[in-house]
Design an enzyme around this catalytic site. Structure first.
Site, PDB file in Angstrom:
ATOM      1  N   SER A 238       0.847  -1.190   0.000  1.00 46.60           N
ATOM      2  CA  SER A 238       0.000   0.000   0.000  1.00 46.60           C
ATOM      3  C   SER A 238       0.882   1.240   0.000  1.00 46.60           C
ATOM      4  O   SER A 238       2.116   1.153   0.016  1.00 46.60           O
ATOM      5  CB  SER A 238      -0.911   0.014   1.237  1.00 46.60           C
ATOM      6  OG  SER A 238      -0.133   0.153   2.417  1.00 46.60           O
ATOM      7  N   LYS A 239       0.252   2.416   0.030  1.00 49.98           N
ATOM      8  CA  LYS A 239       1.002   3.673   0.001  1.00 49.98           C
ATOM      9  C   LYS A 239       1.916   3.818   1.215  1.00 49.98           C
ATOM     10  O   LYS A 239       2.967   4.442   1.132  1.00 49.98           O
ATOM     11  CB  LYS A 239       0.028   4.859  -0.046  1.00 49.98           C
ATOM     12  CG  LYS A 239      -0.625   5.064  -1.405  1.00 49.98           C
ATOM     13  CD  LYS A 239      -1.485   6.308  -1.386  1.00 49.98           C
ATOM     14  CE  LYS A 239      -2.135   6.530  -2.755  1.00 49.98           C
ATOM     15  NZ  LYS A 239      -3.001   7.737  -2.748  1.00 49.98           N
ATOM     16  N   ARG A 240       1.502   3.242   2.344  1.00 51.12           N
ATOM     17  CA  ARG A 240       2.329   3.407   3.547  1.00 51.12           C
ATOM     18  C   ARG A 240       3.673   2.685   3.412  1.00 51.12           C
ATOM     19  O   ARG A 240       4.596   2.936   4.185  1.00 51.12           O
ATOM     20  CB  ARG A 240       1.583   2.924   4.793  1.00 51.12           C
ATOM     21  CG  ARG A 240       1.295   1.431   4.839  1.00 51.12           C
ATOM     22  CD  ARG A 240       0.397   1.112   6.028  1.00 51.12           C
ATOM     23  NE  ARG A 240      -0.002  -0.280   6.033  1.00 51.12           N
ATOM     24  CZ  ARG A 240       0.692  -1.255   6.587  1.00 51.12           C
ATOM     25  NH1 ARG A 240       1.841  -0.983   7.184  1.00 51.12           N
ATOM     26  NH2 ARG A 240       0.252  -2.501   6.570  1.00 51.12           N
TER      27      ARG A 240
END
Length: 472
Positions: A238-240
């Site tokens: 994911s973006k994290r």
């Protein structure tokens, strides 16, 4: 097998992200390696979430990556009549039937199955009723009650599914729209797709799709399910984890060939080789070397590989990628020999095209200010005198030689060092500030060669004049 035909079928509900790009890449490489065909299909049957903006973003990302397609793009939203023909074929052959059970009735069936210790499922109430089409009727596939369905996966090996666990799933909604499993199977049949490479999150759909292939009298394609890409903490990417859309990497100054190289290595290997050009990937790619373990995405490794690709590429290949970043700085650089020479001095020092553009600014505009700390340290009276002497010697050098390169400049600097007793650094640092305004830059000689004698002398003299005025 006949000509290998693969496909990439994104849903246009957002930007193209790392996982989807890797799926596209694997299918594209396999088709190109085998001199086959690669087809692009837009699965836009989810009208509520599909957008034109997302479609355009997918095209933009694929174009930037250099992933071209031989057919398409096909849009599922334009193929409803084709899906209905196949639904009619299944109903006529007894492979599907109309069902009018309500949502409440189906929920009761599922609850009853749970209480019996079984998976929640439709119980086949309408299976043998012989119902006709009506406004509230869905169409269900008549799944086999006994036996097994075997997925022969070229990556994961054989996976066996009990048909008892597959209920009579819906293939067409009551409003006439097709369900996912029907649409993709019909598309793959009618488009001649014979090799399907996709994420292993699709494995649960595959037995239903195999049953549909058989019911429609079609050959089963080759399936290869690729493990997912995970973040450093082994959770879904994911973006994290630093993973963003493909175009976000473009906008940060990444090289498309480097991103391709990194993506393919998230699940595929060729011995111990880490660095691949696009041509090498096409030559060497095969499904035999796709691993069964999930790839772990590392922004740091991607950045390091990006730097390596920039370091190794011919300047002319880098030029079109640097220009947009120069344009953001108001620099209208042309794809010519000057830009290539600029790039050549910077590529060993740059990890991204954004960094390269930052480093290239001084080539297109003389400095109007000088690094404060550097000026205090190197542009003292002694440094000003050295610059003034150097400007005069360079003018003499230019008149005598007509060129400025390392070989011809070395004697000039050597003579000044002998006369002044200064080391090269004591001359080079004031000169670097005069030419660039900064304390860090490419090598003095290579930088001066690109700037040219006229520009280099003008910048040195401007610096001396500015410093003399300040001193007064």
């Amino acid at each position: 097998m006949d000509t290998v035909i693969t496909r990439f079928p994104p849903s246009p509900t957002g930007y193209l992200h790392i996982g989807g790009a890797r799926t596209a890449l694997f299918n594209w490489l396999y088709a190109r390696h085998n001199n086959g065909k690669f087809i692009l299909r837009i699965e836009d049957t989810d009208a509520a979430r599909s957008t034109t903006k997302s479609v355009d973003a997918i095209f933009e990302a694929l174009d930037w990556l250099g992933i071209d397609y031989d057919e398409g793009p096909y849009y599922q939203s334009a193929r409803y009549s084709i899906y209905q023909e196949h639904v009619d074929q299944l109903i006529a052959s007894g492979g599907a039937y109309y069902c009018t059970c309500t949502a409440e009735e189906i929920e009761k069936m599922r609850e009853a199955a749970k209480q019996r210790g079984e998976n929640p499922r439709y119980d086949g109430t309408c299976r043998e009723k012989g119902l006709s089409s009506s406004d509230n009727a869905v169409v269900r596939f008549k799944a086999p009650i006994a036996g097994n369905t075997i997925l022969e996966d070229v990556i994961r090996g054989n996976i066996v599914f009990s048909n008892h666990e597959i209920d009579d799933f819906i293939i067409r909604r009551s409003d006439g729209s097709p369900m996912y499993n029907l649409a993709v199977v019909v598309d793959d049949i009618t488009m001649g797709i014979n090799t399907i490479i996709r994420g292993d999150d699709h494995i649960s759909n595959t037995p239903r799709q195999i049953l549909l292939y058989r019911a429609l009298g079609a050959e089963i394609p080759v399936f290869g399910h690729v493990p997912m890409v995970l973040g450093g903490d082994k959770a879904r990417l994911s973006k994290r984890h630093g993973a963003m859309s493909v175009t976000a990497y473009r906008d940060m100054g990444y090289y498309p060939d480097a991103l391709l190289n990194y993506l393919v290595r998230l699940g595929w290997s060729h011995g111990d080789q880490e660095f691949f050009t696009k041509e090498e990937l096409i030559e060497k790619f095969s499904l035999k070397n796709v691993g069964k373990s999930a790839g772990v995405f590392s922004p740091e490794k991607l950045l390091a590989l990006n730097a390596r690709h920039i370091h190794n590429a011919p300047p002319e290949k880098l030029a079109p990628h640097v220009r947009p970043f120069l344009a953001q700085k108001g620099i209208a650089a042309e794809d010519g020999s000057y830009l290539c020479r600029v790039i050549e001095t910077l590529q060993q020092r740059s990890r991204t095209f954004a960094e390269m553009a930052d480093g290239a600014e001084f080539y297109y505009a003389a400095p109007t200010a000088y690094d404060e700390k550097g000026a205090k340290k190197f542009l003292k009276p002694e440094g000003i005198d050295v610059l003034e002497t150097l400007a005069g010697r360079l003018k003499e050098h230019a008149a005598a030689n007509g060129q400025m390169d390392e070989k011809s400049l070395e004697p000039v600097f050597k003579a000044i060092m002998e006369e002044t007793g200064l080391g090269f650094g004591k001359i080079a640092q004031p000169l670097r500030l005069a030419l660039t305004g900064k304390t860090a830059s490419p090598g003095i000689f290579e930088m001066m060669e690109v700037l040219g004698e006229e520009e280099a002398i003008a910048r040195i003299e401007a610096c001396v004049s500015a410093l003399r005025r300040e001193t007064k």
